[in-house]
Structure formats: structure tokens, C-alpha cells
Design an enzyme around this catalytic site. Structure first.
Site, mmCIF file in Angstrom:
data_model
loop_
_atom_site.group_PDB
_atom_site.id
_atom_site.type_symbol
_atom_site.label_atom_id
_atom_site.label_comp_id
_atom_site.label_asym_id
_atom_site.label_seq_id
_atom_site.Cartn_x
_atom_site.Cartn_y
_atom_site.Cartn_z
ATOM 1 N N VAL A 102 -5.002 -10.763 -6.993
ATOM 2 C CA VAL A 102 -5.144 -9.362 -6.364
ATOM 3 C C VAL A 102 -3.738 -8.958 -6.245
ATOM 4 C CG1 VAL A 102 -5.409 -8.257 -3.957
ATOM 5 C CG2 VAL A 102 -7.298 -10.084 -4.949
ATOM 6 N N LYS A 117 0.810 -1.193 0.062
ATOM 7 C CA LYS A 117 -0.079 -0.137 0.002
ATOM 8 C C LYS A 117 0.892 1.319 -0.026
ATOM 9 C CE LYS A 117 -2.418 -2.719 -0.419
ATOM 10 N NZ LYS A 117 -2.690 -4.209 -0.462
ATOM 11 N N GLY A 120 8.782 -21.611 16.936
ATOM 12 C CA GLY A 120 8.066 -22.270 17.844
ATOM 13 C C GLY A 120 7.654 -23.595 17.177
ATOM 14 N N ARG A 178 -0.926 -18.255 -2.826
ATOM 15 C CA ARG A 178 0.052 -18.466 -1.588
ATOM 16 C C ARG A 178 -0.414 -19.902 -1.005
ATOM 17 N NH1 ARG A 178 3.008 -14.392 0.209
ATOM 18 N NH2 ARG A 178 2.986 -15.322 2.424
ATOM 19 N N HIS A 228 -23.326 15.105 2.016
ATOM 20 C CA HIS A 228 -23.127 15.724 0.597
ATOM 21 C C HIS A 228 -22.187 16.466 0.564
ATOM 22 C CE1 HIS A 228 -23.935 16.823 -3.295
ATOM 23 N NE2 HIS A 228 -24.073 17.896 -3.082
ATOM 24 N N ALA A 249 -5.708 -10.401 5.933
ATOM 25 C CA ALA A 249 -5.338 -9.930 7.158
ATOM 26 C C ALA A 249 -6.651 -9.884 8.072
ATOM 27 C CB ALA A 249 -4.458 -9.020 7.073
ATOM 28 N N ALA A 265 -3.264 -12.771 -12.657
ATOM 29 C CA ALA A 265 -3.825 -11.524 -12.518
ATOM 30 C C ALA A 265 -4.656 -11.598 -11.340
ATOM 31 C CB ALA A 265 -4.644 -11.237 -13.999
ATOM 32 N N ASP A 299 -3.934 -17.475 7.633
ATOM 33 C CA ASP A 299 -3.497 -18.057 6.250
ATOM 34 C C ASP A 299 -3.249 -19.554 6.463
ATOM 35 O OD1 ASP A 299 -4.127 -15.665 5.208
ATOM 36 O OD2 ASP A 299 -1.981 -15.561 4.351
#
Ligand code: FAD
Ligand code: AMP
Length: 485
Positions: free
Chosen positions: A201, A68, A132, A289, A461, A337, A199, A329
Site C-alpha cells: 500500500v 493523502k 511512558g 512496518r 442518480h 489507523a 509494492a 499497530d
């Protein structure tokens, strides 16, 4: 040394909860568990390229946040060159300082990841940086980055080990020429010719960044359809804009081979016409992924993986092994996320005996391209397939005063509602700030709102949010600021 031998073994530190993984699923789980007055440790092994350990996982270090940052910077660069003149602002000599752009990005990442340590400190979470491994329910082995091992015990263990980029056999990663998304966020020069495989995200966001900064970008996508996960009216509108921006998206194009020769990559792909060839300077492989569970648990722990490698869990993220949970994930569901964060909070509340639930039907999706794309709920194709009678309302940003003032009057908002009880079934937005605008629709759907609820809600508005209001009105052919069709 002899004295040490006589010392009793140090008791293994004991916690109520140990979270393995400090990404956007794991760290919120740890914080909420501490807020619930439980003693908590969060173990994370992430190391950045310079060797520094950092909490935050993929999202903060190599995903959501750095992407971002670059999308924002590259969009400003593009607008200063292409758009400012239409506002009556003459700028000459605008040029790119990529090193500064990357430095800014790195600073944001450093600040955000350091922030997690501050949050842990404030909440009373014990941060442990290293690996871990769940040895058995209630027992975790912790290996610090210096190799020192410790056995820890916990009443509850939450696995939040995340995901890793999928590597194609036909295009094995070979930095700096063939890279994954992390590599593509770190280019130190703008590639003249760039190919992106996938193609999805991530591919679209990365392709947009480098296109705006001057690369010739070709995106190869194996599927014949563009963004099949999105509402197709939305996907068509977005594709039209991407093409106009010079992002060349070749659909039905399956990569078969990528060979590095010197500083170039020779790409071979197959499309309807047969074998095609392309030579580029850099190749980004963004084909999705996979769950990452390497060395995370022993067979004795009895945690199970499904056929795709995800940790098996129920709707409440229970693994089926008493006291062991998995979130984010590394379990089924969209790899996002905010989905992981919600699961983390749910699990921490359930562990504390409180109410906890994740509403998987109302998870927003956002693609941070220009125009942005966002949606929540069902696409029109899915509603059609369900057989439920529905109505559609659309409002184009072309008719939005705010969007015009922003010089971003393209795209639309679309509301799908049931014909019988007017329940909102899905909201889809392609246009300026679509990622922000979708929050209202998420809230509406979370409360099972009707399109009439949206219609009767006052929107300030002139704001972009009026597009959602007007789209809801348009579902009943009651739009004020647009011709009702
Ligand atoms: P991760 O973020 O992968 O974190 C897991 C952590 O656990 C890592 O730090 C890992 O090192 C650690 N770990 C793993 N195993 C162990 C172990 N055995 N011991 C100790 N530590 C371990 N999602 C969005 O919602 N919005 C976006 O805009 C967005 N943009 C993205 C852009 C890119 C380029 C990429 C790659 C992803 C993007 N995503 C986005 C997806 C998002 O990053 C993931 O959905 C999210 O990071 C998943 O969170 P997680 O906590 O499950 O896993
Ligand atoms: P996502 O899962 O959203 O990150 O998207 C990854 C995209 O990569 C999907 O649309 C896949 O169809 C596409 N993809 C996967 N393998 C290939 C390949 N070999 N060539 C081109 N596209 C691919």
C-alpha cells in the site's frame, strides 16, 4: 534546598486510565475514556524533524495525512496537465512549486495534530509529552522531553505504541539517498530516477506521488504476484492502470543490495533471469512496518510479546495482565489507523464497564492511488477456498454517467454474495473515490445485509455509488444499466 529535603515526597499523580501513545489508536482511547467520566492522561513522545513534539503518531505526522495531502496535490498537477484539455479548459504554463506543495502538507499536519490537543482539552484528558514506561501494573514512569522523571499511577493502562518502518540490512537507511516512507514524503526536489522497494500500500501510494510529479519510478516487489492481499480481479485492473501511468512495477524482483555512491544509489536485485542492476537518485524502502515496543514495559510487568514482536492480546485487547490493555499497530491485525481507533474506543468502553467490540471481519482497506482501490470482507479467491457457493456481480464505471462526467470512467465495483442465503461476503472497488464508496458496503456487512438489501436501497442518480447498487443487482443478473453476464 535543605528545606526541600524535609518535604514529604510528592504523591504520584493518579489517574483512572493512562494511555501510552497518542496516535490514532491511543488518542481516541483517551478521549472515549474521558467521555466515560474517567480521569485520563495520554503520554506521547513523538517529535517532528524540527524537534517539536506533536500528538497524532505516525498517521497524522508521517503517514495517512501527509501522504493523502501529497496524493491530492500531485493528482491535481497531473490532471491539470493531462486531463483539463479534454474538458475544454486550456491551461498553459502550469508548473510545479514543490516547496508550496510541501508547505501546504505541513500546514495540514500542523492543524490536525494541534487539533488533538484541543480535543484533549475539551474532553478533559491530561496530555503528557515524553516517554511512558509501564513499570508494573498500575505504575507508569513518565520521562518528560527535558529528562525530568515522574511516577504516575493508574487503575488501567493502555499501551498504544504503534509501529516503525522495517529496515533492510541490504539497504540500510541513509538519508537523503535511501529513505523510509517519512523521508519519501519530505523530498524537497523531484528525484529524476526513483526506486521503491515493496509494492504494498505505502510503496504504491508514494510511487504514484512522485511519478505524477515527474520521476521515473521503478517499483521492485519480491513476490511474483501483484497485491496478493487484494481480490485478484481488482489487482489486475489496478496494475493495468499503474502501467499506463508509467509506474514500472517489476514483480518477482528481490532487492539484494543498495550502495550509495555520491548522490546516486546502485541497486542490485534478483529476478527469474538472475542478478539485475539499476541506478537511481533516491531509493524508498517500503517493505512493511514492525510493532514498536522499545522501552515500553519492564519484564516485571509480565506483558508478553508474540514471536513477531507484537504485544499479545485477546480479541478484546486484554494483555492477560490485569489492568493492562494494548491496541493499534503494536498488536496483531491489519496496521490501519481505523482499526486502531476502533480498538481504542472498544477498550475505553470495556474499562468503563460498557459494551465494546471490534468486528475484525469488517475492516475496510483502501489504497489511495488513481484509480483508488478499496475492499471489505473476503476476496473471490478466499470465498472459493472456503468452498461456499457464491455469486458475483460486477459493474464497470465505464457505464456510470457520473464517472464519465468526472473523466474517470475506469475500474469497477464487485459484489460477492452467498448462493444460499444471499449474505454479502465481500465488496471490492477499483475506480474513482473507491475509498469513499466502500463505506456503504462496510455498513451493509456490519448489519449482515444481503445483496438484495443493497439492490432494494435507493441510490441517488447520477452518483458513483450507483456502481455498487448495480454490482449488487448484477449478482442476480438484474442489472439495469449494464449487460448482465
Ligand atoms: P502510531 O500512529 O505509530 O502512534 C504511536 C505513538 O506512540 C507515536 O506517537 C509514538 O511516538 C508513541 N510512542 C511509542 N512508544 C511510546 C512510549 N513508550 N512513550 C510515549 N509515546 C510512545 N493507515 C490507514 O488506515 N490509512 C492510510 O491511509 C494510511 N496511510 C499510511 C501512509 C504511510 C506513509 C504510513 C507510514 C502509514 C499509513 N497508515 C495508514 C498506517 C497508520 O499510520 C497506522 O496504522 C497508524 O498510525 C497506527 O496507529 P497507532 O496509534 O497504533 O500507532
Ligand atoms: P506492505 O507490507 O503492504 O507494506 O508491503 C511490503 C512489500 O514489500 C511486500 O509486498 C513484500 O513482499 C515486499 N518486500 C519485502 N522485502 C523485499 C525485498 N527485499 N525486495 C523487494 N520487495 C520486498
Amino acid at each position: 534546598m535543605a528545606n526541600d529535603d524535609k518535604k514529604p515526597a510528592a504523591p504520584s499523580p493518579s489517574f483512572d486510565v493512562i494511555v501510552i501513545g497518542g496516535g490514532p489508536a491511543g488518542y481516541p482511547a483517551a478521549i472515549r475514556a474521558a467521555q466515560n467520566k474517567l480521569s485520563v492522561a495520554c503520554i506521547d513522545e513523538w517529535k517532528n524533524r524540527d524537534g517539536t513534539p506533536a500528538f497524532g503518531g505516525t498517521c497524522l505526522n508521517a503517514g495517512c495525512i501527509p501522504s493523502k495531502a501529497l496524493l491530492e496535490s500531485s493528482e491535481l498537477y497531473h490532471r491539470v496537465r493531462e486531463e483539463f484539455a479534454s474538458h475544454g479548459i486550456k491551461v498553459s504554463g502550469a508548473s510545479l512549486d514543490l516547496a508550496q506543495m510541501q508547505k501546504r502538507k505541513a500546514g495540514i499536519v500542523r492543524g490536525m495534530t494541534g487539533g488533538i490537543l484541543a480535543l484533549f482539552k475539551a474532553a478533559g484528558v491530561t496530555p503528557l509529552q515524553g516517554h511512558g514506561k509501564l513499570l508494573a501494573p498500575g505504575t507508569v514512569e513518565f520521562t518528560a522531553h527535558d529528562g525530568a522523571k515522574r511516577s504516575l499511577s493508574a487503575k488501567q493502562v493502555v499501551l498504544a505504541s504503534g509501529s516503525a518502518p522495517i529496515e533492510l540490512r541490504s539497504a540500510a537507511f541513509q538519508a537523503p539517498q535511501i529513505v523510509d516512507s517519512w523521508g519519501a514524503l519530505d523530498f524537497d526536489a523531484v528525484p529524476k530516477r526513483l526506486a521503491v522497494i515493496g509494492a504494498g500500500v505505502i510503496g504504491l501510494e508514494l510511487g504514484s506521488v512522485w511519478r505524477r510529479l515527474g520521476s521515473e519510478v521503478v517499483v521492485l516487489e519480491a513476490l511474483p504476484e501483484f497485491l496478493p492481499i487484494a481480490d485478484q480481479q481488482l489487482a489486475k485492473e489496478a496494475l493495468r492502470h499503474f502501467k499506463k501511468q508509467g509506474l514500472e512495477i517489476r514483480l518477482g524482483a528481490k532487492l539484494t543490495q543498495a550502495l550509495v555512491e555520491g548522490d546516486a544509489v546502485h541497486v542490485t536485485y534478483a529476478d527469474a533471469k538472475g542478478e539485475q542492476k539499476l541506478t537511481v537518485d533516491r531509493l524508498v524502502v517500503a517493505v512493511g512496518r514492525r510493532p514498536y515496543t522499545q522501552d515500553l514495559f519492564t519484564p516485571e510487568s509480565a506483558v508478553q510479546l508474540d514471536e513477531r514482536g507484537f504485544i499479545k492480546v485477546d480479541d478484546h485487547c486484554r494483555t492477560g495482565v490485569a489492568g493492562v490493555w494494548a491496541i493499534g499497530d503494536c498488536v496483531r491485525g491489519p496496521m490501519l489507523a481505523h482499526k486502531g481507533k476502533e480498538e481504542g474506543v472498544m477498550v475505553a468502553d470495556l474499562i468503563a464497564g460498557l459494551f465494546g467490540e471490534t468486528n475484525y471481519k469488517v475492516i475496510p482497506s483502501v489504497i489511495y492511488t488513481s484509480p483508488e482501490i478499496s475492499w471489505v470482507g473476503l476476496t473471490e479467491e478466499q470465498v472459493k477456498a472456503s468452498g461456499r457457493a457464491y455469486k458475483v456481480g460486477v459493474f464497470p464505471f465505464l457505464a456510470s454517467g457520473r464517472a464519465k462526467a468526472m473523466e474517470q470512467a475506469s475500474g469497477f465495483a464487485k459484489v460477492l454474495a452467498a448462493q444460499d442465503d444471499d449474505e454479502i461476503l465481500g465488496v471490492h472497488i477499483v475506480g474513482p473515490m473507491a475509498g469513499e464508496l466502500i463505506a456503504e458496503a462496510v455498513l451493509a456487512m456490519e448489519y449482515s445485509a444481503s445483496s438484495e438489501d443493497l439492490q432494494r436501497t435507493i441510490h441517488a442518480h447520477p452518483t458513483l455509488s450507483e456502481a455498487v447498487h448495480e454490482a449488487a443487482l448484477n449478482a442476480d443478473k438484474r442489472s439495469i444499466d449494464n449487460i448482465n453476464r
